[in-house]
Write a protein that holds these residues in place. Structure first.
Motif, PDB file in Angstrom:
ATOM      1  N   GLU A   1      11.205   4.917   4.130  1.00 21.52           N
ATOM      2  CA  GLU A   1      11.692   6.037   5.246  1.00 21.52           C
ATOM      3  C   GLU A   1      13.235   4.381   5.956  1.00 21.52           C
ATOM      4  OE1 GLU A   1       8.832   7.184   7.692  1.00 21.52           O
ATOM      5  OE2 GLU A   1       8.225   8.468   6.237  1.00 21.52           O
TER       6      GLU A   1
ATOM      7  N   GLU B   1       6.109   4.114   1.689  1.00 22.44           N
ATOM      8  CA  GLU B   1       6.671   5.173   2.404  1.00 22.44           C
ATOM      9  C   GLU B   1       7.463   4.957   3.502  1.00 22.44           C
ATOM     10  OE1 GLU B   1       6.499   8.653   1.526  1.00 22.44           O
ATOM     11  OE2 GLU B   1       5.893   7.179  -0.109  1.00 22.44           O
ATOM     12  N   ALA B   2       6.750   3.663   4.127  1.00 23.24           N
ATOM     13  CA  ALA B   2       7.623   2.888   5.292  1.00 23.24           C
ATOM     14  C   ALA B   2       8.923   2.559   5.283  1.00 23.24           C
ATOM     15  CB  ALA B   2       6.955   2.416   6.376  1.00 23.24           C
ATOM     16  N   GLU B   3       8.623   2.022   3.526  1.00 20.48           N
ATOM     17  CA  GLU B   3       9.743   1.029   3.111  1.00 20.48           C
ATOM     18  C   GLU B   3      10.965   2.341   2.657  1.00 20.48           C
ATOM     19  OE1 GLU B   3      11.167  -2.138   0.493  1.00 20.48           O
ATOM     20  OE2 GLU B   3       9.142  -1.449   0.781  1.00 20.48           O
TER      21      GLU B   3
ATOM     22  N   THR C   1       0.908  -1.015   0.112  1.00 23.88           N
ATOM     23  CA  THR C   1      -0.033   0.073   0.098  1.00 23.88           C
ATOM     24  C   THR C   1       0.711   1.097   0.237  1.00 23.88           C
ATOM     25  OG1 THR C   1      -0.271  -0.348   2.348  1.00 23.88           O
ATOM     26  CG2 THR C   1      -1.616  -0.757   1.370  1.00 23.88           C
ATOM     27  N   TYR C   2       0.342   2.530   0.006  1.00 23.49           N
ATOM     28  CA  TYR C   2       0.901   3.393  -0.286  1.00 23.49           C
ATOM     29  C   TYR C   2       1.988   4.066   0.974  1.00 23.49           C
ATOM     30  CZ  TYR C   2       1.680   8.427  -0.039  1.00 23.49           C
ATOM     31  OH  TYR C   2       2.705   9.731  -0.190  1.00 23.49           O
ATOM     32  N   GLU C   3       1.187   3.089   2.087  1.00 18.50           N
ATOM     33  CA  GLU C   3       1.352   3.505   3.488  1.00 18.50           C
ATOM     34  C   GLU C   3       2.656   2.517   3.487  1.00 18.50           C
ATOM     35  OE1 GLU C   3      -1.660   3.481   3.011  1.00 18.50           O
ATOM     36  OE2 GLU C   3      -2.145   5.643   3.557  1.00 18.50           O
ATOM     37  N   GLU C   4       2.405   1.641   3.473  1.00 14.66           N
ATOM     38  CA  GLU C   4       3.694   0.575   3.736  1.00 14.66           C
ATOM     39  C   GLU C   4       4.577   1.161   3.415  1.00 14.66           C
ATOM     40  OE1 GLU C   4       1.355  -3.337   4.494  1.00 14.66           O
ATOM     41  OE2 GLU C   4       1.790  -2.880   2.473  1.00 14.66           O
TER      42      GLU C   4
END
Length: 505
Positions: A364, A360-362, A355-358
């Motif tokens: 970072e 972005e987390a990866e 997903t988009y959030e995952e």
């Protein structure tokens, strides 16, 4: 003091020995990360290159083609034209040493170990794009776009392309006879070679390719190359990069007629075909060569005494062999880079499933890891203008963004109101599959006449005017319709009729 040839020889041997010790010392250190491994490999590669250059100089010295080494050894022994005088040679050399130290009283002894040890701390400059992540992944996006926008490629996603790009032998041979395919296969080989040299600098790629070429020559003679089975010295197929007109861009005789009678005549002449007749007859004759080998064409299409077919057959055979050899090299490089290809494919599939959030987390997490590995105190990238990223993973300069007009949007109605950012992308899209498909749906040939045309109504209006102009100009039988006499001479209809009335033909 190192001006004498013997001193240069001694210094070169010392340099080789020091570099050999440094290589051993370097390889005894286990790198802690992929980045350190690459740095270590490139440092060793640089030292090996230095040893090779120094050794070549030593070989030249020992060959002594100009007898300089022999004369210097004789001079050390005191041998002169008048005889042997050892003491004279000794005191001359002592005088030279004293004179040197008198002119350089501040000279100090330099420890060469300091310079050589500094080599182990160097961080070689290795160019990788942001997508390549310092050699962990392949960056095939440009080649992917070239593949899907070609006639030999399929409209597939990037992850599927990573499965098929290493299998060029599965592409039908008929689709390989184009300049477009040759350019693609050359670009693919160039990228894979450059990537392999950056990630595996200690591998001897020249020796690998030399062994491959030897095996390839034997298999080619026996017709055992996969995808080129039974290929002989000449099969009559003429690759279209030798032709004046690229037939890939034309799907019918009517579209081919747009180029005009003169270009059609030039293209027919280059292939050794008859150049007479109306524009439509010329276009029909030339269009036959798109899908039919010249050797299978009826002899009535060829001009008398033409030897172009035989010459082009030999040229075609050589071109096919070059393409087959490039495919073999690509297959070998894909074997050597198999782990990297699998890693790239897994990375792409993984990103597609996140997903988009995952994502972005990866991202970072990767940035944090990169900061940890780096010796520089890099801060978080500040990009409020949302500028595109460059090859180094940082935003490109704002002046470069403005220079290329990447903030300018171009819409094309023929492409379904698709947006293109920047003038370069807009100009390039006229040859891409999306625009070609839109023009084909409108029943209009995608020629240069329609460049910069993005409106459907404007394209239809221009095509109508072109057809009207052709209707006025193309049917001039007295001037354009050509006839051929028994001797092969070409005349227009008016001249031929006059000569026939006078009984001269």
């Amino acid at each position: 003091m190192s001006s004498t040839l013997l001193e240069v020889t001694r210094s070169a041997h010392e340099e080789v020995e020091r570099l050999e010790r440094l290589i051993v010392k370097e390889l005894q250190t286990d790198p802690s990360s992929n980045k350190d491994r690459l740095f270590q490999s490139h440092r060793v590669h640089h030292m090996i290159d230095t040893i090779t250059v120094t050794t070549e100089k030593l070989v030249d010295i020992y060959e002594d083609k100009d007898n300089a080494r022999k004369d210097e050894i004789a001079a050390l022994g005191g041998q002169t034209a008048t005889g042997t005088n050892v003491f004279s040679a000794f005191y001359d050399r002592l005088k030279e040493i004293r004179e040197y130290h008198r002119r350089h009283p501040a000279a100090r002894v330099v420890d060469p170990n300091e310079d050589f040890e500094a080599l182990l701390k160097e961080e070689p400059l290795i160019e990788f794009s942001g997508e390549e992540a310092f050699g962990r992944y392949l960056d095939l996006h440009e080649l992917y776009n070239q593949y899907i926008n070609s006639k030999f490629g399929d409209h597939i996603d990037y992850s599927t392309y990573l499965d098929v790009f290493s299998q060029p032998h599965k592409i039908p041979r008929k689709l390989k006879m184009t300049r477009q395919y040759r350019e693609y296969i050359e670009n693919l080989l160039e990228y894979l070679t450059y990537f392999f040299q950056r990630t595996e600098p200690l591998q001897d790629l020249d020796r690998i390719f030399s062994k491959l070429i030897t095996e390839f020559e034997e298999q080619w003679e026996n017709g055992l190359i996969e995808g080129w089975e039974g290929e002989g010295q000449g099969n009559g197929l003429i690759p279209d990069w030798h032709a004046v007109i690229d037939l890939d861009y034309y799907n019918s005789v009517e579209e081919l007629m747009v180029v005009g009678p003169e270009k059609l005549k030039e293209a027919l002449s280059a292939l050794g075909l008859k150049t007479g007749g109306t524009v439509q007859q010329r276009a029909e004759r030339l269009f036959l060569t798109k899908d039919t080998p010249l050797e299978k064409l009826d002899k009535k299409h060829f001009a008398k005494g033409s030897r172009v077919q035989e010459q082009n057959g030999v040229a075609a055979a050589n071109s096919f062999k070059e393409i087959a050899l490039m495919e073999a090299k690509i297959n070998k490089l894909c074997e050597l880079l198999e782990e990297t290809i699998d890693r790239t494919r897994d990375n792409i599939v993984k990103k597609q499933a996140l997903t988009y959030e995952e994502i972005e987390a990866e991202r970072e997490e990767e940035d944090t890891q990169a900061d940890t590995e780096s010796d520089d105190d890099d801060q978080q990238i500040y990009n409020p203008l949302k500028l595109p990223m460059g090859w180094d993973g940082k935003p490109i300069p704002y002046w470069l963004y403005k220079l290329h007009g990447l903030g300018q949007e171009f819409k094309c109605e023929i492409c379904g109101n698709y947006s293109y950012w920047g003038r370069r992308a807009f100009e390039r899209h006229f040859k891409e599959w999306r625009h070609q498909h839109g023009m084909r749906c409108l029943g209009i040939p995608n020629t240069k006449n329609f460049n910069e045309i993005t409106s459907i109504e404007e394209a239809k209006e221009l095509w109508k005017r072109i057809q009207e102009r052709q209707g006025v100009n193309k049917w001039r039988p007295d001037l354009e319709e050509e006839y051929e006499d028994k001797e092969g001479n070409i005349y227009n209809k008016k001249t031929y009729t006059d000569l026939q009335r006078q009984g001269l033909i």
